[in-house]
Design a protein around this motif. Structure first.
Motif, mmCIF file in Angstrom:
data_model
loop_
_atom_site.group_PDB
_atom_site.id
_atom_site.type_symbol
_atom_site.label_atom_id
_atom_site.label_comp_id
_atom_site.label_asym_id
_atom_site.label_seq_id
_atom_site.Cartn_x
_atom_site.Cartn_y
_atom_site.Cartn_z
ATOM 1 N N PHE A 225 -9.783 14.045 0.152
ATOM 2 C CA PHE A 225 -8.628 13.721 -0.681
ATOM 3 C C PHE A 225 -8.996 13.684 -2.167
ATOM 4 O O PHE A 225 -10.116 13.351 -2.526
ATOM 5 C CB PHE A 225 -8.070 12.345 -0.297
ATOM 6 N N VAL A 226 -8.012 14.037 -2.986
ATOM 7 C CA VAL A 226 -8.161 13.786 -4.416
ATOM 8 C C VAL A 226 -7.251 12.605 -4.716
ATOM 9 O O VAL A 226 -6.040 12.670 -4.512
ATOM 10 C CB VAL A 226 -7.740 15.010 -5.241
ATOM 11 N N TYR B 258 -9.008 7.560 -7.949
ATOM 12 C CA TYR B 258 -10.405 7.236 -8.222
ATOM 13 C C TYR B 258 -11.203 8.446 -8.725
ATOM 14 O O TYR B 258 -12.251 8.289 -9.321
ATOM 15 C CB TYR B 258 -11.085 6.742 -6.939
ATOM 16 N N ASP B 259 -10.724 9.649 -8.381
ATOM 17 C CA ASP B 259 -11.544 10.832 -8.629
ATOM 18 C C ASP B 259 -11.396 11.404 -10.037
ATOM 19 O O ASP B 259 -12.123 12.338 -10.390
ATOM 20 C CB ASP B 259 -11.210 11.915 -7.586
ATOM 21 N N PHE B 260 -10.449 10.876 -10.799
ATOM 22 C CA PHE B 260 -10.270 11.431 -12.142
ATOM 23 C C PHE B 260 -11.376 10.932 -13.067
ATOM 24 O O PHE B 260 -11.766 9.764 -12.986
ATOM 25 C CB PHE B 260 -8.877 11.102 -12.669
#
Lengths: 433, 364
Positions: free
Chosen positions: A392-393, A396-398
């Motif tokens: 998943f994106v 948190y991933d930014f």
């Protein structure tokens, strides 16, 4: 003079030529050592389902041949939890087998109890005579080799003859084939569940291991099917597991459309007409695919045993053994339900899982269908999580995301999981956040 | 003149060296007996154990690229300085391969193209039961194909369409494993038993998939054989559905054509109604009175209402026994033991699969 000079040049050229040729010759005939892997030592007539038994023996059930093989395996114990991260396992194996990915079938996967290697049953080709191999995938190196039967103990038992006069009379039935749906070893016996083509009849056999030539068939297993509101004897067990329920050795069996049934192991005996207790209905319109059990640590630090049943159509059903035992202490389901019902079920996101097994205390290994690429990926997942962070994106991933204090637990979880999924460079340390 | 001599000598030396360089352009790749021979190849290096500079890859025709990793196998010396790549598994004639020889700074590549012989497309040769008129409690059909088929993912490509053109959903029981015979030419379709049987919730909620008085089309479309050749167009069979069949087969109503001793005439069992074809082929057996089997051939007539036994040798005078397994069924799953949709306790025999002997005498 001129002529002489030319001749000299020719001679020089010739000498160099010969010398050069000699230097370029390959040295004698050197090639691979003699104890080679070859077609006959790695191929089985069929491999439909796998199970490990005592002393790391691998049981291979072959539907086409109505046989079960018991093959000794070796493996160096791996103590560390090393995850699998192998997208496109099906394509990799097919390439090694010299075929396109559409020309193989992955039938089952089990984890070696000592080495944590994944043993994958693969049919090579789709034609009726196609043989199968057991591909062994190492979690540490990612290398794949094929199980070589030539130098191991190898026993075989044939299931086609239930040793009765009837068989002598009717002979084999070429129009009818046995489909082995599951095999499991428990306490000195191998249990084999299946159904026959063309005849809607289930089949459970009990075979002593080591094989001594004897085998017995359980008369019939009658279960109550809540979606169908009837007692049934013909439907085959799709997946099964032996475990202790309230201290009693119990066969847990799941059926299509999707009753979960318990039977005390002591009742599963030759000629017995067994009545299973339907303790739960896992939901209509579904076929279960695998059932495993393991311990998990709860948020309060206590340990709890879980049963996980994966399905072809539905989310995985995670059931606490405590809840299962409580349901088993009752009378079982009565009346009509479309489910889920009968026991508390925590649905977990395993809907694309084709095969699942315990890898180690911490991890599960799954082969799952990647719906974007169509490939079959071999990966590890944390028990308790049942998903991959990298699927998943999320927020948190930014890159500009910073974990606030109240997200410390999440941060810790992410930092543990990211290296496991193959992203050590994305931990909070590495990302400076 | 000195310069000329040096030049000529140089040319001669160079040409000589070139002559014994590995003649990569001249390598002829030949597949024979499971080996890939590299004719006319002289390695420019020492061939060693586990040599991995010669590789064979499956060629991905869609992406025009080799699939990695390489095919499992090894380089072997075949004598007289010749070499071959020996794959562990036999090459597939329907797959293309790329052979590469890595001899830095250059490399050799050769595409081994798959067989160009035209593929024969599979067809449906028959659907059993053969009759066009079938009861609404139909339990089972068999689809017969012309060649071995892929055995997964097919049930989605078989549709049942009613006389208003609407698809009948959830009619066929899908138990993950498709029910194929051993040679992968016959697929069993099982109508969901929970809808066929009365009194069950699925039956009460959804009813039977087939309704009496209506016409349905079984459509089989796009199934592929084991090598990926797909059916050319769909196959359709229409059936007219009659009221449910609650009349289990009974040996009392069978007629026997008993041949004369000395003849080769068939022994025939005639049934008043259609019998399931798999049952006809596996649930009837002819022996002598002392249980010795009679060599001969079994045939089934075209609407599955007669079972014929043609003896290899002329009939001898004596008593014969036709053994009938009580599991012998009609297309609705009713067998000699009773109805598929039976009341508890109403079966004739407690045990399934009881053998019923039907003795008969052959006379002059």
């Amino acid at each position: 003079m001129k002529k002489y000079t030319l001749s000299l040049a020719s001679v020089v050229a010739l000498v160099v030529l010969i010398a050069g040729c000699t230097l370029n010759q390959p040295e004698a005939t050197m090639h691979v050592a003699s104890a080679d892997v070859n077609l006959s030592t790695v191929s089985l007539p069929g491999a439909t389902v796998l199970a490990f038994g005592p002393e790391n023996v691998l049981f291979v059930g072959d539907s086409k041949g109505a046989t079960v093989h018991a093959i000794a395996t070796e493996g160096i114990a791996l103590e560390d939890p090393v995850p699998f991260n192998m997208p496109g396992l099906d394509r990799t194996i097919a390439s090694m087998l010299g075929l396109n990915v559409t020309d193989i079938m992955i039938n089952d996967m089990k984890i070696h109890p000592a080495s944590q290697e994944a043993y994958v049953a693969v049919q090579r080709g789709l034609q009726p005579g196609a043989e199968s191999v057991i591909a062994i995938v190492s979690p540490t190196s990612g290398d794949i080799r094929f199980l070589d039967f030539s130098e191991t103990d190898h026993q075989t038992v044939t299931l086609a003859n239930p040793a009765s006069e009837e068989v002598m009379l009717w002979g084999d039935m070429p129009a009818s084939t046995l489909n082995i749906t599951d095999i499991d070893y428990h306490d000195g016996h191998l249990y084999v569940a299946g159904l026959t083509n063309g005849e809607f009849a289930s089949n459970l056999r009990k075979i002593p291991y080591p094989f001594d030539g004897s085998q017995s068939a359980v008369g019939s297993i009658e279960i109550y099917h809540a979606v169908h509101t009837q007692n049934e004897t013909r439907a085959p067990i799709r997946t099964m597991l032996f475990d202790e329920v309230d201290g009693v050795s119990t066969l847990l069996a799941s059926y299509t459309c999707t009753p979960l049934v318990t039977i005390p192991t002591s009742e599963v005996a030759e000629g017995n007409d067994v009545k299973g207790k339907t303790i739960a209905e896992l939901g209509f319109g579904n076929a279960p695919s695998d059932m495993i059990s393991f311990m998990t640590q709860e948020p309060d630090g206590s340990f709890d045993k879980k049963i996980l049943i994966t399905h072809k159509q539905r989310s995985g059903s995670l059931i606490s053994m405590k809840d299962l035992a409580a349901a088993n202490a009752g009378d079982g389901l009565k009346g009509m339900t479309m489910g889920p019902a009968g026991v508390e079920i925590f649905p977990v996101p395993t809907s694309s899982v084709m095969h699942i097994d315990n890898q180690n205390q911490m991890m599960l290994t799954v082969i799952r269908r990647n719906i974007d690429t169509g490939g079959a990926d071999l990966i590890s997942q944390l028990k308790g999580a049942y998903f991959r962070l990298s699927d998943f994106v999320s927020e948190y991933d930014f890159p500009d995301y910073a974990y606030p204090e109240e997200q410390a637990g999440t941060k810790q979880f992410h930092d543990m999981v990211k290296p496991m999924e193959g992203y050590p460079h994305l931990t909070s340390d590495q990302m400076n956040r | 003149m000195g310069m000329l001599r040096v030049w000529i000598a140089w040319v001669l030396i160079w040409t000589g060296l070139m002559a014994c360089q590995p003649t990569r352009d001249g390598v002829h790749v030949r597949v024979q007996g499971g080996m890939v021979y590299l004719d006319n190849w002289t390695p420019s290096y020492d061939v060693i154990a586990d040599d991995d500079r010669v590789k064979l890859y499956v060629w991905d025709e869609e992406h025009q690229a080799p699939n990695k990793p390489a095919v499992a196998g090894k380089l072997v010396a075949t004598g007289n300085g010749a070499f071959a790549f020996a794959p562990i598994f036999p090459l597939d004639k329907h797959t293309s391969y790329l052979l590469t020889i890595d001899e830095p700074p250059s490399s050799f590549q050769h595409l081994i193209e798959r067989s160009s012989e035209p593929r024969v497309r599979p067809v449906v040769t028959h659907i059993y039961p053969s009759r066009d008129s079938l009861p609404e409690n139909l339990l089972r059909m068999y689809i017969q194909f012309s060649q071995p088929m892929k055995t997964i993912g097919n049930l989605e490509r078989i549709r049942i369409i009613d006389d208003e053109g609407l698809e009948v959903s959830h009619a066929i029981f899908n138990n993950v494993h498709e029910l194929w015979n051993a040679d992968q030419t016959q697929l069993t379709l099982l109508f969901d038993p929970a809808r066929v049987k009365t009194g069950l919730d699925a039956h009460e909620h959804y009813g039977r998939a087939l309704r009496a008085g209506r016409t349905y089309t079984i459509e089989v479309d796009g199934l592929e054989d084991v090598y990926g050749a797909a059916m050319d167009g769909s196959f359709r069979k229409s059936i007219h559905v009659t009221t449910e069949d609650r009349d289990p087969p009974s040996t009392d109503r069978w007629a026997l054509d008993i041949p004369e001793a000395g003849s080769h005439s068939p022994f025939v069992v005639r049934f008043p109604d259609t019998i399931d074809r798999l049952s006809l082929l596996s649930r009837l057996k002819l022996t002598m009175e002392n249980s010795t089997s009679v060599p001969g051939e079994v045939r089934v007539n075209k609407d599955e209402t007669a079972w014929m036994f043609i003896p290899e040798n002329p009939w001898k005078k004596g008593t014969y026994v036709l053994h009938v397994n009580a599991r012998l069924e009609d297309p609705a799953g009713n067998n000699l033991n009773g109805l598929f949709d039976h009341e508890a306790g109403s079966l004739l025999y407690e045990e399934e699969g009881v053998r019923i002997p039907l003795p008969f005498a052959i006379e002059d």
